[in-house]
Design an enzyme around this catalytic site. Sequence first.
Site, short mmCIF file in Angstrom:
data_model
loop_
_atom_site.label_atom_id
_atom_site.label_comp_id
_atom_site.label_asym_id
_atom_site.label_seq_id
_atom_site.Cartn_x
_atom_site.Cartn_y
_atom_site.Cartn_z
N ASN A 42 -9.59 -46.19 8.59
CA ASN A 42 -9.37 -44.86 8.03
C ASN A 42 -10.37 -44.61 6.90
OD1 ASN A 42 -7.87 -46.86 6.63
ND2 ASN A 42 -6.59 -45.32 5.66
N ILE A 43 -10.89 -43.39 6.88
CA ILE A 43 -11.87 -42.98 5.88
C ILE A 43 -11.34 -41.70 5.26
CG2 ILE A 43 -14.25 -42.29 5.46
CD1 ILE A 43 -14.91 -43.93 8.08
N GLU A 44 -10.88 -41.81 4.02
CA GLU A 44 -10.23 -40.67 3.37
C GLU A 44 -11.21 -39.85 2.55
OE1 GLU A 44 -7.04 -42.52 1.17
OE2 GLU A 44 -5.83 -42.75 2.97
N CYS A 53 -8.84 -40.85 10.80
CA CYS A 53 -7.98 -41.99 11.12
C CYS A 53 -8.79 -43.13 11.74
CB CYS A 53 -6.89 -41.56 12.08
SG CYS A 53 -5.77 -40.32 11.42
N GLU A 55 -8.11 -45.10 14.35
CA GLU A 55 -8.22 -45.14 15.81
C GLU A 55 -9.18 -44.09 16.34
OE1 GLU A 55 -5.66 -44.63 13.85
OE2 GLU A 55 -3.96 -43.70 14.84
N CYS A 88 -0.94 -41.09 14.38
CA CYS A 88 -0.44 -39.77 13.98
C CYS A 88 -0.53 -38.80 15.16
CB CYS A 88 -1.25 -39.24 12.79
SG CYS A 88 -2.90 -38.63 13.21
N CYS A 91 -4.14 -37.97 16.38
CA CYS A 91 -4.73 -39.03 17.19
C CYS A 91 -4.10 -39.08 18.58
CB CYS A 91 -4.58 -40.38 16.49
SG CYS A 91 -5.69 -40.55 15.08
#
Length: 134
Positions: A42-44, A53, A55, A88, A91
Site C-alpha cells: 500500500n502506498i498512501e 492498495c 493488491e 477493499c 480492489c
Amino acid sequence: MKAESLIEKAIEARKLSYSPYSKIAIGAALLCKDGQVFMGANIENVSHSLSMCAERSALYSALMHGYKKADFVALAITADTQEACTPCGACRQVFSELFPKEGDIYMANLTGKVFKSTIGELLPFAFSKEGLKS
Ligand code: ZN
C-alpha cells in the site's frame, strides 16, 4: 508455488509500504503461471483518496510487464491485523475484471490466520462490461 511461500512474499512486500497515515503496512504477492511473482504494497497519500492498495499495485505492475488475466494463478494479501487481511471493495471490483474468477486469493495476517477464496466469491454480481450492454 505453495500458498505459504506466496504469503511469505506478501509479508516481504510489506517492507515497501508507505503508510504513514494508517500505519498499517499491507503486502501483496501475485503469482503468474510461469512462476513470476509480482509484489505490491500500500502506498498512501495525505489526500487519502489518492492512496493505492497493495493488491492493486501488484496487479498493475504485472500488467505493465505484459502479463494478462489468463496468466494469473493466485494472489496473497497480508497485514499485521487481528483477522486475515481482506481486499477493499475497489480492489474487488478491479480484480473481478482483471483476475481469473477461479484464481486463488489467500488473505492472511502475521499470526498465521489464512482465509482462501476467489474473486467470484468475494464479489458476486460484480459490475461488469456485460452489464453496460443495452
Ligand atoms: Zn483495496
